[in-house]
Design a protein around this motif. Sequence first.
Motif, short mmCIF file in Angstrom:
data_model
loop_
_atom_site.label_atom_id
_atom_site.label_comp_id
_atom_site.label_asym_id
_atom_site.label_seq_id
_atom_site.Cartn_x
_atom_site.Cartn_y
_atom_site.Cartn_z
N ARG A 3 3.59 -1.91 1.95
CA ARG A 3 4.12 -0.83 1.10
C ARG A 3 3.29 -0.66 -0.16
N LYS A 4 2.80 -1.76 -0.71
CA LYS A 4 1.90 -1.67 -1.87
C LYS A 4 0.61 -0.96 -1.48
N LEU A 5 0.13 -1.26 -0.26
CA LEU A 5 -1.09 -0.65 0.23
C LEU A 5 -0.93 0.86 0.39
N VAL A 6 0.23 1.30 0.86
CA VAL A 6 0.49 2.74 1.00
C VAL A 6 0.48 3.43 -0.36
N VAL A 7 1.08 2.75 -1.35
CA VAL A 7 1.09 3.31 -2.71
C VAL A 7 -0.32 3.45 -3.25
N ASP A 8 -1.17 2.40 -3.02
CA ASP A 8 -2.56 2.44 -3.50
C ASP A 8 -3.36 3.54 -2.82
N GLU A 9 -3.12 3.71 -1.49
CA GLU A 9 -3.89 4.70 -0.74
C GLU A 9 -3.49 6.14 -1.10
N SER A 10 -2.22 6.32 -1.45
CA SER A 10 -1.74 7.67 -1.75
C SER A 10 -1.97 8.06 -3.21
N SER A 11 -2.33 7.09 -4.04
CA SER A 11 -2.52 7.38 -5.48
C SER A 11 -3.90 7.94 -5.75
N ASN A 61 -8.76 6.85 8.90
CA ASN A 61 -7.37 7.03 9.32
C ASN A 61 -6.51 5.82 8.98
N GLY A 62 -6.99 4.99 8.06
CA GLY A 62 -6.25 3.78 7.70
C GLY A 62 -4.87 4.05 7.15
N PHE A 63 -4.71 5.16 6.43
CA PHE A 63 -3.40 5.47 5.83
C PHE A 63 -2.34 5.69 6.90
N TYR A 110 -13.90 -4.61 4.02
CA TYR A 110 -12.43 -4.47 4.01
C TYR A 110 -11.90 -4.77 2.61
N SER A 111 -10.95 -3.96 2.19
CA SER A 111 -10.24 -4.22 0.93
C SER A 111 -8.81 -3.75 1.08
N LYS A 112 -7.92 -4.32 0.29
CA LYS A 112 -6.50 -3.93 0.39
C LYS A 112 -6.29 -2.47 0.02
N SER A 113 -7.06 -1.98 -0.92
CA SER A 113 -6.86 -0.59 -1.37
C SER A 113 -7.43 0.42 -0.37
N ASN A 166 -3.37 -6.84 11.03
CA ASN A 166 -2.06 -6.24 10.75
C ASN A 166 -0.90 -7.12 11.20
N ARG A 167 -1.24 -8.38 11.54
CA ARG A 167 -0.24 -9.40 11.87
C ARG A 167 0.70 -8.98 13.00
N ILE A 168 0.15 -8.31 14.00
CA ILE A 168 0.91 -8.00 15.20
C ILE A 168 0.94 -9.26 16.07
#
Length: 448
Positions: A440-448, A378-380, A321-324, A207-209
Amino acid sequence: MKDKMIKHVAVYLRKSRDDGEFEDVLSKHRDTLLALVSNKNWTYKLYEEVASGEKIESRKEMQRLLGHVEEQLYDGVVVMDIDRLGRGENKDWTLIKDTFLNSDTLIITPNKVYDLDVDNDDVSFDFMSIFARMEYKTIKRRMKQGKEAGAKKGIWTNGKPPFPYYYDKNTRAVLVDEAKRPIYRTIVEKYLNGNNLGEIAIWLTDNRIRTPYNIKPNGIDKGWSNVTVQRLLLSEIHLGYITYGKTRTKRGQVEFVPEEEQIKAIGVHEKLKSQEEHDAIKERLVKNRLMNPNGRRNLFPLSGLLYCEKCGCKMQFRVAYSKSKGQYWNTLCYHRYKDGSKCKQKGKALDEEFFNTLYDRVIQLDSNIIRDIEMHNNGFADTKAIIEIKEAELHKESRAFVKLHESYEEDIITKQVFLERKAVRTRQIQQLEKELEDLRKLVVDESS
């Protein structure tokens, strides 16, 4: 006569980390020396650093300067005082003196020009080097006494405080970086909920912390390690304590100080974990050290229960692991037949649909399995939390970028320093913007 011989000089500036000097010291010295150079119509090259004067080996700019002096690139070197060149051991002073003497390079201060070929200047240089060394030892002793007195009062005196704290120069207090607070709390909660050090380190790196340690000189973050995570978890600073004097240097060797000789007091800073959490962390870490490594691996709750429909062999598990989907469990069949061919069973993602189907077929589902399902799905929520953290970092970097321009416009920093810092800030802002776009793209993919 000396002034007439001087055409091109080096300007060397050093602000000491060890002498308690304020941030504006370097700026004031720079203004004074550049005014001197300008009045004499000399051309110059600037060398400046923030470092202790004790050892040349820890001062990169001084090493570079001495190399250039040895190559006879300058007629003289301009410094505020002789002690800016060093305050270290005799061998360092010998190196400095020999370099200037052999290259026939002058040492220039606002009050005097030193030519080491001249007997009086040579003797003056020797005396001033001795006084500089004595003064440095006195300052170090007083600094040590001041740090010990501060530690006994619960005041932070150990330099840069650990993640997620920062030192406020205006109030001279250790405060919590609000953008990093949720990251630290997530580290603690993840460990107490069963994640191991490696999983937490991977989560932070993925997560690039930014890491609090292990940054390369070129600014590239090497990522989190198990050791870094363990240090944060075990630190008593987050428990509210201040400890001073854990190590000491004796004859050039660093050694650990017995606990009874250290100074430990309740700090005036905000604590970030409870005593119960700290004890639970220590208990688990000790238990993991005592157990065989194979015995403390996280086994998936369905290990030994899933069999391949095609060949009848036990299925194996791995983390994918995957982006979606983010991080998730995957089950695979690795069986090979006697002729060497591999089973054609395809892997199956153990996602929400899989567990819902399994739940419908099993009358009683073990509560531990439910807990693990919730942890791995709980990734979302994690992604949304990271977006908030990254947005706060971007806001902070943007403000710093504006202040950088203001510092240049007000002649607080030179053009060279401005351009170097601008390039670093620009890269950091662009990186954060790219990370936010991906999240933000990942959030859109997870919520779709």
